[in-house]
Design an enzyme around this catalytic site. Structure first.
Site, PDB file in Angstrom:
ATOM      1  N   GLU A  20      -7.160  17.862  -4.896  1.00  0.00           N
ATOM      2  CA  GLU A  20      -5.827  18.045  -5.439  1.00  0.00           C
ATOM      3  C   GLU A  20      -5.795  19.422  -6.077  1.00  0.00           C
ATOM      4  OE1 GLU A  20      -4.858  14.825  -7.994  1.00  0.00           O
ATOM      5  OE2 GLU A  20      -5.231  13.366  -6.408  1.00  0.00           O
ATOM      6  N   ASP A  39       0.409  15.500 -18.639  1.00  0.00           N
ATOM      7  CA  ASP A  39      -0.975  15.928 -18.788  1.00  0.00           C
ATOM      8  C   ASP A  39      -1.457  15.942 -20.225  1.00  0.00           C
ATOM      9  OD1 ASP A  39      -2.030  16.516 -16.138  1.00  0.00           O
ATOM     10  OD2 ASP A  39      -0.346  17.925 -16.025  1.00  0.00           O
ATOM     11  N   TYR A  73      -1.416   6.763  -5.114  1.00  0.00           N
ATOM     12  CA  TYR A  73      -2.082   7.287  -6.298  1.00  0.00           C
ATOM     13  C   TYR A  73      -1.823   6.285  -7.410  1.00  0.00           C
ATOM     14  CZ  TYR A  73      -3.505  10.859  -9.743  1.00  0.00           C
ATOM     15  OH  TYR A  73      -4.148  11.572 -10.734  1.00  0.00           O
TER      16      TYR A  73
END
Ligand SMILES: Cc1ncc(COP(=O)(O)O)c(C=O)c1O
Lengths: 398, 259
Positions: free
Chosen positions: B44, B55, B168
């Site tokens: 990725e 994040d 995912y």
């Protein structure tokens, strides 16, 4: 996967969030729709607006300011007189009641000027919720009195050191907390921003401003205003007052953004005012006008008022700008500071620096209008929180 | 067979994340090449954004540095082409937030990514409800769908039904970043996803050590390692050597599970 309420305003709005949060947004929308239909909820909300916030807030005819400017008659919608000193409490209480309804125990909020943080801390104290407020360290420095107020009200204030250390980064951190604790935590978003259903929820909880103001104008002036003016940070006080007049086509709606050091300087937060830096983009879950660089990185903004210092604008304003139901302009720091002082001297009212941007537009516009015309300006908050900033900016001129 | 399908021939696969431009562009290209040639099955490749709201601190800081170093979407795409020139043959999936892609021009972004040699996209702030425009432009490259522990069964089913490439699966409610242990509920979560789909399920968020990778590898088709990879390599004096060692360790932890 359809929604109960329209998730978009024309091409703007939407829900650009990580999957983890999608179920929470769906739950929130459901809770809001149910609550709106529930008489018990509405009574409780309206009851608190009356007994706790002190609504309806007054409409004040600004006689001396009108005379001084020599044009239109000016009326002030006094959100500065709402409990905690700004319109933010309307939305904070509404959402906090929704939180109770959803059975969550904890709220996180972002704040720029500290007004929404104070409102959230207040609503949380009133309803027995745990409250964490994220605030950029730059804003903590310039809005110190509000930091103390939040702490006194039992909230935890977490300084945000990432990025530009202002409202944008406080929102990032609030969202990160929310993603982590979403099962028991509600994100008490403070403006008409963010992913659906927030812009709609915030507008509905702030619509009380417009509903009251319309009635009061008819009562006191015997007519609707020709022009309604409000400052636009994320856009909640503006959308709240606009919503009362949006169906009255003859009423002109004007939003005032932060012109900072001037559009040409590049140091501002005028999302609609700077075609070189503002493009339609996606930030904090919504598609709207965003100040950004060529590569799509969100731009730094500047305003003397922390509450307007943000790179994006609520999606409904983006739509109203495109379809020309509302018009948007800006006032610079200097113009806002002048307007601040003018209102102090002529009316005995110390306005928030955010609201002073709206007053600055009144000062430009009223003299160009006839004496039998009427301007309504939403005085979104009081200026006590800004005294440190104003004293610093004006130096010995005060 | 496309590169992604090919990568899944021996499962579980090792999928590190690394952002282009960190600690600078040249080093990041070397690091990604090294990861690819020392055991990564798929990478990725991060495209940086100023406001990475999904994040945690490690990736925030790394992408911030990448931006300070002058990374752009254009340079990121050129770096993908460079990696292909250097003989990297494993799938490279572009991972980034939506706004920089929009600013580049969505159609052009997808076209240029394809030409550069990217194999797909992961866009964490683009849930299926908002992905229509992207999906209509993406052609045969997959826009990887994400599922989370909070996704109810009906959502899982409708999202998984249209899944391309792989799913995912976010292992924790939270932002990216290594955790001290793998959550107890992960087995049940993966089982719940598998009830709804036969697609490959790769697990990310929170996996930091080869031991944890092995634990997850027993259950999932792929193990995604982001923050730990960025931190280990980024804090090393010799990032390329650190990348070599990092890939080798995770590779060997998963090797014995491979079938
Ligand atoms: C008094 C006051 N007015 C206006 C604003 C701007 O927000 P909005 O545009 O959502 O009304 C703020 C924000 O902090 C504020 O405190």
């Amino acid at each position: 996967m359809s929604t109960l309420l329209p998730p978009k305003f024309g091409p703007y709005g939407g829900r650009f969030v990580p999957e983890t949060l999608m179920p929470a947004l769906i739950e929130l929308e459901q809770a809001f729709v149910d609550a709106q239909k529930d008489k018990v909820f509405r009574n409780e909300f309206e009851g608190l607006l009356a007994s706790f916030v002190g609504r309806p807030t007054p409409l004040t005819y600004a006689k001396r300011l009108s005379e001084k400017l020599g044009g239109a008659q000016i009326y002030l919608k006094r959100e500065d007189l709402a409990h905690t000193g700004a319109h933010k409490i309307n939305n904070a209480l509404g959402q906090a009641l929704l939180v109770k309804r959803m059975g969550k125990k904890r709220v996180v909020a972002e704040t720029g000027a500290g007004q929404h943080g104070v409102a959230s801390a207040t609503a949380a104290a009133l309803l027995g919720l745990e409250c964490v407020v994220y605030m950029g360290s730059v804003d903590i420095a310039r809005q110190e009195p509000n930091v103390f107020r939040m702490k006194l009200l039992g909230a935890e204030v977490r300084p945000v050191e990432s990025g530009t250390k202002t409202l944008k980064d406080a929102i990032n951190e609030a969202i990160r907390d929310w993603v982590t604790n979403v099962r028991d935590t509600h994100y008490l978003l403070g403006s008409a921003l963010g992913p659906h259903p927030y812009p709609t929820i915030v507008r509905e909880f702030q619509s009380v401003i417009g509903i009251e103001a319309r009635e009061q104008m008819l009562r006191d002036a015997g007519r609707l205003p020709d022009t309604v003016i409000a400052c636009v940070g994320g856009g909640s006080n503006a959308i709240g007052v606009f919503s009362g007049f949006v169906d009255d086509e003859q009423v002109e709606l004007i939003g005032v953004e932060a012109g900072g050091s001037g559009i040409a300087s590049g140091k501002h937060a005028a999302r609609f005012g700077d075609a070189s830096k503002a493009r339609v983009g996606v930030i904090h879950g919504t598609r709207t006008y965003v100040l950004q660089d060529e590569d799509g990185q969100i731009a730094e903004t500047h305003s003397v008022s922390a509450g307007l210092d943000y790179a994006a604008v609520g999606p409904e304003h983006a739509m109203m700008r495109d379809n020309e139901r509302a018009f948007y302009t800006s006032a610079t720091d200097v113009e806002a500071l002048d307007a601040f002082q003018t209102l102090c001297h002529t009316e005995g009212i110390i306005p928030a620096l955010e609201s002073s941007h709206a007053v600055a537009e009144v000062i430009k516009r009223a003299p160009t209008m006839k004496k039998d015309q009427v301007i309504l300006v939403n005085l979104s908050g009081r200026g006590d929180k800004d005294l440190n900033t104003v004293i610093k900016e004006l130096g010995t001129n005060l | 067979m496309n590169r992604i399908e090919n990568a899944f021939k021996n499962k579980p696969i090792f999928m590190p994340y690394f952002p282009l431009g960190y600690p600078n562009l040249d080093t990041s290209i070397d690091v990604i090449e090294t990861l690819a040639k020392n055991g990564a099955d798929l990478i990725e490749v991060g495209i940086s954004f100023s406001d990475p709201l999904a994040d945690g601190p490690v990736i925030q800081k790394a992408t911030q540095i990448a931006l300070e170093q002058g990374i752009t979407v254009k340079k990121s795409l050129a770096a993908i082409a460079e990696l292909r020139n250097r003989g990297v043959t494993i799938p490279l999936i572009l991972m980034g937030y939506f706004n920089p892609m929009l600013a580049y021009g969505l159609e052009k972004f997808i076209q240029d990514a394809k030409e550069a040699g990217a194999d797909g996209f992961i866009v964490p702030d683009l849930p299926p409800e908002e992905a229509g425009e992207f999906q209509s432009l993406v052609g045969d490259l997959p826009l990887i769908q994400m599922l989370a522990p909070t996704s109810p069964n009906e959502r899982m089913e409708s999202i998984a039904r249209n899944a391309k490439g792989f799913i995912y699966l976010v292992s924790v409610t939270g932002v990216t970043g290594a955790r001290t242990s793998i959550s107890d509920g992960l087995g049940d979560l993966i089982a719940r996803v598998r009830e709804h789909t036969s697609a490959k399920v790769c697990v990310g968020f929170g996996i930091g050590t080869p031991e944890q990778a092995k634990q997850v590898g027993l259950l999932a088709d792929g193990v995604i390692v982001g923050s730990a990879c960025v931190k280990t390599i980024g804090s090393s004096e010799k990032p390329v050597e650190a990348a070599k060692q990092f890939a080798a360790e995770f590779r060997s932890a998963l090797q014995e599970l491979k079938k």
